[in-house]
Design an enzyme around this catalytic site. Structure first.
Site, PDB file in Angstrom:
ATOM      1  CD  GLU A 142      49.760  26.757  40.011  1.00 52.22           C
ATOM      2  OE1 GLU A 142      48.956  27.748  39.840  1.00 52.22           O
ATOM      3  OE2 GLU A 142      50.340  26.419  39.132  1.00 52.22           O
ATOM      4  CD  GLU A 149      49.522  24.506  35.298  1.00 55.68           C
ATOM      5  OE1 GLU A 149      50.629  26.355  35.540  1.00 55.68           O
ATOM      6  OE2 GLU A 149      48.980  24.845  35.491  1.00 55.68           O
TER       7      GLU A 149
HETATM    8  C1  BGC Z   1      47.785  28.548  36.740  1.00 55.94           C
HETATM    9  C2  BGC Z   1      47.701  28.207  35.071  1.00 55.94           C
HETATM   10  C3  BGC Z   1      48.339  29.874  34.783  1.00 55.94           C
HETATM   11  C4  BGC Z   1      50.130  29.763  34.672  1.00 55.94           C
HETATM   12  C5  BGC Z   1      50.112  30.571  34.479  1.00 55.94           C
HETATM   13  C6  BGC Z   1      49.926  28.895  36.974  1.00 55.94           C
HETATM   14  O1  BGC Z   1      49.891  28.966  38.502  1.00 55.94           O
HETATM   15  O2  BGC Z   1      47.274  26.654  37.073  1.00 55.94           O
HETATM   16  O3  BGC Z   1      46.280  28.402  35.053  1.00 55.94           O
HETATM   17  O4  BGC Z   1      47.665  30.621  33.635  1.00 55.94           O
HETATM   18  O5  BGC Z   1      50.490  29.635  36.271  1.00 55.94           O
HETATM   19  O6  BGC Z   1      50.497  31.483  35.009  1.00 55.94           O
END
Ligand code: BGC
Length: 447
Positions: free
Chosen positions: A166, A353
């Site tokens: 990110e 993610e």
């Molecule tokens: C990040 C994580 C974070 C997740 C939830 C992403 O922005 O890579 O480190 O915990 O989203 O906010």
């Protein structure tokens, strides 16, 4: 009742990041990171929480791997803490740090779990920050030194690599919005930082290829889908700006070797520009093998003069929200994936993610997190749709294996399939853990 099915070779996994789970911040020679420093500044992180202990995963390797094993995932996305490897950012290597990750990666492999490794998930060594951090072009050299060492050390063991997690958050939340470490607020600086991160990514990819390391490499940008409230040109343009900020600002340079003109022009009106040196864009646009996509949310937006940096506002009230306040717009997941395919081609994509915050604690040893299961079902349905539309999706990782340190929200926001009691560090499998376990066994679920 519909059945959503996934190809047999589709990879299912879970994600975490070093600072968010490891703790042991001053053990075995680890240096300080910018998050150790930032979290200690009063008022920066909710309740003054820091990652000193986090989930204590540094000491609970076996327990955490057992959780992964029972869950049945074949992929684990984790990050290596740069300050454990180079406590001063560059130069002297900390063998104990390397040993820790060797042991960890070996155990993953023994248990049939493929490591998917993020090289940089935000814990920059503080000593590099003292020299300007990502504002300083020299940090790129330090990143290449660090990546080079990891490639050589873990060659043959780790086959899937992500350079930077990110870059949008690092540059814009860290240097423009000021909500993450190091908490600065300057547009020009954030553009410099974004450019340096992209260069660091490109240089690491180049080094990976030069070394002939077996495996695949890419990066993991976060993408958010914004669609215009109406087809009025003002709304359409405002939406293009905000989308370009989140997505094209990082994907265009990597895939096309240029920054999106719509924002270059917009930033120029604000007196900011990208400082590109000769050869930079060629480095940034090194071909990558895989693209990691982090997706959580989307919205409908419209033009509003003077609102924020982009004269754009997001509509409120159209969508439900998770406990952290992210709107739930699952269709946007499909739309953004198809958009990426149309814009950037058929690079293999891993969802690195996706997940939801719901902040329940166990009751009689059980966490009934139906809402998380619903969120995962909705989003995995869109993954299946995207697969059917020819998006080259290879895998999906839930954020996160367990509740952890949620940056400026501290421990107040829970994203895990496993609940963590931050006093006792006890792990409790939530209902969503058992649901995901079943999906891993079957490769299908009932809607
Ligand atoms: C990040 C994580 C974070 C997740 C939830 C992403 O922005 O890579 O480190 O915990 O989203 O906010």
């Amino acid at each position: 009742m519909a059945t959503i099915t996934f190809p047999k070779d589709f990879r299912f996994g879970v994600s975490t990041a070093s600072y968010q789970i490891e703790g042991a911040y001053d053990e075995d020679g680890r240096g300080m990171s910018i998050w150790d420093t930032y979290s200690r500044i009063p008022g920066r992180v909710l309740n003054g929480d820091n990652g000193d202990t986090a989930c204590d995963s540094y000491h609970r390797m076996d327990e955490d791997i057992a959780l992964l094993k029972e869950l049945g995932v074949n992929t684990y996305r984790f990050s290596i803490a740069w300050p454990r490897i180079f406590p001063n950012g560059r130069g002297e290597v900390n063998q104990k740090g390397l040993d820790h990750y060797h042991q960890f990666v070996d155990k993953l492999i023994e248990n049939g779990i493929e490591p998917l490794c993020t090289i940089y998930h935000w814990d920059l060594p503080q000593s590099l920050q003292d020299e300007g951090g990502w504002k300083n072009r020299q940090t790129i050299e330090a990143f290449v030194e660090y990546s080079d060492l990891l490639f050589r050390e873990f060659s043959g063991k780790i086959k899937s690599w992500l350079t930077i997690n990110e870059p949008w958050c690092v540059s814009f939340l860290g240097y423009f919005v000021g909500e993450q470490a190091p908490g600065e607020k300057d547009l020009q600086t954030s553009l410099d930082v974004a450019h340096h991160l992209l260069l660091a990514h490109g240089r690491a990819v180049k080094r990976f290829k030069e070394l002939g390391i077996p495996g695949e490499i890419g990066f993991a940008p976060n993408v958010t889908w914004y669609e215009p409230f109406s087809n009025q040109p003002e709304d359409v343009e405002a939406c293009k700006r905000i989308s370009a900020w989140f997505m094209e600002w990082f994907l265009d340079p990597v895939f096309k070797g240029s920054y999106p003109q719509i924002l270059v022009d917009w930033f120029a009106k604000k007196g900011a520009k990208v400082n590109i040196q000769e050869g930079d864009m060629e480095i940034i646009s090194q071909p990558i093998d895989i693209l990691g996509i982090n997706f959580y949310t989307g919205n409908v937006s419209r033009y509003k003069e003077g609102n924020g940096t982009f004269d754009c506002e997001h509509l409120d009230g159209l969508f439900d929200k998770t406990d952290i306040g992210f709107t739930i717009y699952a269709d946007a997941f499909y739309k953004v994936l198809v958009d990426i395919k149309n814009k950037y081609g058929d690079v293999p994509v891993y969802i690195t993610e996706n997940g939801a915050t719901y902040n329940q604690d166990p009751v009689d040893g059980r966490v009934i997190d139906d809402k998380r299961i619903k969120y995962l079902k909705q989003h995995l349905t869109q993954i299946s749709r995207a697969l059917a539309s020819g998006v080259n999706l290879k895998g999906y990782c839930v954020w996160s294996l367990m509740d952890n340190y949620e940056w400026s929200y501290g421990y107040s926001m829970r994203f895990g399939l496993v609940h963590v009691d931050y006093h006792t560090l006890k792990r409790t499998k939530k209902d969503s853990y058992f649901w995901y376990k079943k999906l891993n066994q079957n490769h299908w679920f009932e809607l």
